[in-house]
Design a protein around this motif. Structure first.
Motif, mmCIF file in Angstrom:
data_model
loop_
_atom_site.group_PDB
_atom_site.id
_atom_site.type_symbol
_atom_site.label_atom_id
_atom_site.label_comp_id
_atom_site.label_asym_id
_atom_site.label_seq_id
_atom_site.Cartn_x
_atom_site.Cartn_y
_atom_site.Cartn_z
ATOM 1 N N GLN A 182 42.992 48.702 42.228
ATOM 2 C CA GLN A 182 43.956 48.394 43.609
ATOM 3 C C GLN A 182 44.191 46.794 43.645
ATOM 4 O O GLN A 182 43.292 46.020 43.041
ATOM 5 N N THR A 183 44.927 46.204 44.303
ATOM 6 C CA THR A 183 45.070 44.803 44.626
ATOM 7 C C THR A 183 44.546 44.533 45.896
ATOM 8 O O THR A 183 45.537 45.040 46.927
ATOM 9 N N LEU A 189 39.587 40.365 49.683
ATOM 10 C CA LEU A 189 38.691 40.027 48.680
ATOM 11 C C LEU A 189 37.377 38.904 49.255
ATOM 12 O O LEU A 189 36.224 39.245 48.860
ATOM 13 N N GLN A 190 37.666 38.149 50.119
ATOM 14 C CA GLN A 190 36.765 37.458 50.597
ATOM 15 C C GLN A 190 35.647 37.984 51.603
ATOM 16 O O GLN A 190 34.537 37.950 51.533
ATOM 17 N N HIS A 191 36.168 38.987 52.129
ATOM 18 C CA HIS A 191 35.169 39.913 52.949
ATOM 19 C C HIS A 191 34.355 40.600 52.121
ATOM 20 O O HIS A 191 33.258 41.019 52.285
ATOM 21 N N ALA A 257 38.837 41.528 34.215
ATOM 22 C CA ALA A 257 40.348 41.812 33.918
ATOM 23 C C ALA A 257 40.576 43.366 33.254
ATOM 24 O O ALA A 257 41.546 43.845 33.595
ATOM 25 N N ASP A 258 39.647 43.462 32.384
ATOM 26 C CA ASP A 258 39.848 44.687 31.420
ATOM 27 C C ASP A 258 39.429 45.787 32.242
ATOM 28 O O ASP A 258 40.217 47.025 32.061
ATOM 29 N N GLU A 259 38.831 45.883 33.188
ATOM 30 C CA GLU A 259 38.502 47.011 34.296
ATOM 31 C C GLU A 259 39.389 46.900 35.312
ATOM 32 O O GLU A 259 39.194 47.948 36.396
ATOM 33 N N PRO A 265 40.598 34.582 39.940
ATOM 34 C CA PRO A 265 41.891 34.272 38.904
ATOM 35 C C PRO A 265 42.759 35.296 38.946
ATOM 36 O O PRO A 265 43.789 35.162 38.636
ATOM 37 N N GLY A 266 42.467 36.637 39.089
ATOM 38 C CA GLY A 266 43.321 37.651 39.088
ATOM 39 C C GLY A 266 44.286 37.862 40.014
ATOM 40 O O GLY A 266 45.553 38.061 39.930
ATOM 41 N N LEU A 267 43.855 37.464 41.257
ATOM 42 C CA LEU A 267 44.750 37.552 42.472
ATOM 43 C C LEU A 267 45.557 36.047 42.862
ATOM 44 O O LEU A 267 46.638 35.933 42.967
ATOM 45 N N LEU A 268 44.819 34.879 42.431
ATOM 46 C CA LEU A 268 45.268 33.733 42.690
ATOM 47 C C LEU A 268 46.066 32.736 41.327
ATOM 48 O O LEU A 268 46.522 31.653 41.677
#
Length: 311
Positions: A182-183, A189-191, A257-259, A265-268
């Motif tokens: 999920q995104t 993400l911070q929580h 990233a693979d999983e 980095p993936g989000l921002l």
């Protein structure tokens, strides 16, 4: 019995720099490692369990969490006796338990940790689980028999239970596992990471503040520092997962990233993650400024821990 510490100004002798942290690590990491080694030699009457426990605890590592506790004590000129060393080292036991379980096939399924085969690869999944199970209560045992005051032991026991349990690290790990694929939005993400990674770092600073007997205002500022440091630690780790090699990291890289795991980095993007790191470090510095104003004590040693992120 631990001695009560008295707050006082400490004259700045050298500029805050990587050398400050390096010197502190050179003094205390060997002492922590020696203490862990000697204390775990007869930890169980089962040789196989003892071997599995010692393998993971003594595999290396920065000893960052006990170092943070000891750095708070050193900042306030508190004597670091066997009691404080035992209480600080207890956190490393609980941290190691979390790593053993985090590496399991049912979780991250990592084959390497600190450049060595993970516990379940070395000893089998069953013994790895049990070694982790043993380390968790052993951490609380070391707090209970540390020789600190009864009030300090009570505060540390409660603090560590909250940090490690269903409101802290474990909850964060559940959120991490269940959000895979999920995104998450940035606040989510911070929580997640405030609990998964940040909770034990928060506790490390809390433990030092409790033992140093600092004021409520100073404690609050120090905990804000710990929370900002914990966030920076996770962002930095995510960045290294993208930019480093397995040899440099001592573990597999690019797995997140693979999983399809949620990372900064993936989000921002990488540039956005680096900016988020700078923001967290700014917050950490501001918190130390508040702690210095509240206590009238220099925070140069704790500030030097921020050079960890300039490697």
């Amino acid at each position: 019995m631990a001695m009560k510490c008295h707050l006082k100004m400490r004259k700045l002798l050298t500029p805050m720099s990587k050398a400050t942290l390096t010197s502190f690590e050179a003094t205390w990491v060997p002492r922590i490692n020696t203490y862990l080694d000697e204390s775990l030699r007869t930890v169980s009457d089962r040789a196989d369990l003892t071997a599995a426990i010692r393998y993971s605890v003594l595999a290396g590592g920065k000893r960052l969490r006990p170092l943070l506790s000891l750095a708070v004590l050193a900042t306030f000129d508190c004597p670091i006796t066997a009691a404080e060393l035992r209480a600080s080292s207890a956190l490393e036991l609980l941290h190691t338990y979390s790593l053993i379980h985090d590496d399991l096939p049912a979780m991250d399924n990592d084959p390497l940790r600190r450049g060595k085969p993970t516990s379940h690869v070395k000893f089998g999944e069953d013994l790895a689980i049990l070694a982790g199970d043993a380390l968790q209560p052993l951490a609380f045992q070391w707090l209970a028999d540390s020789g600190l005051t009864a009030d300090q032991i009570a505060q540390l026991t409660l603090g560590l239970a909250l940090a490690a349990g269903p409101q802290g690290m474990v909850a964060g790990q559940v959120a991490d596992v269940k959000s895979t694929g999920q995104t998450l939005a940035l606040p989510e993400l911070q929580h997640l990471h405030r609990r998964k990674t940040g909770a034990l770092i928060h506790y490390a600073v809390l433990a030092g503040a409790v033992q140093a007997n600092v004021s409520a205002a100073t404690r609050a500022a120090l905990l804000d520092f710990g929370d900002a440091f914990g966030l920076a630690f996770q962002i930095y780790d995510d960045i290294l997962d993208v930019t480093s090699t397995p040899a440099e990291m001592g573990k597999a890289t690019h797995k997140d990233a693979d999983e399809h795991k949620n990372t900064y980095p993936g989000l921002l993007g990488l540039d956005g993650a680096q900016q988020a790191l700078k923001t967290a470090l700014t917050s950490a510095t501001a918190a130390l400024d508040r702690a210095e104003a509240a206590s009238q004590t220099k925070m140069d040693l704790l500030a030097s821990f921020l050079t960890y992120f300039t490697n």
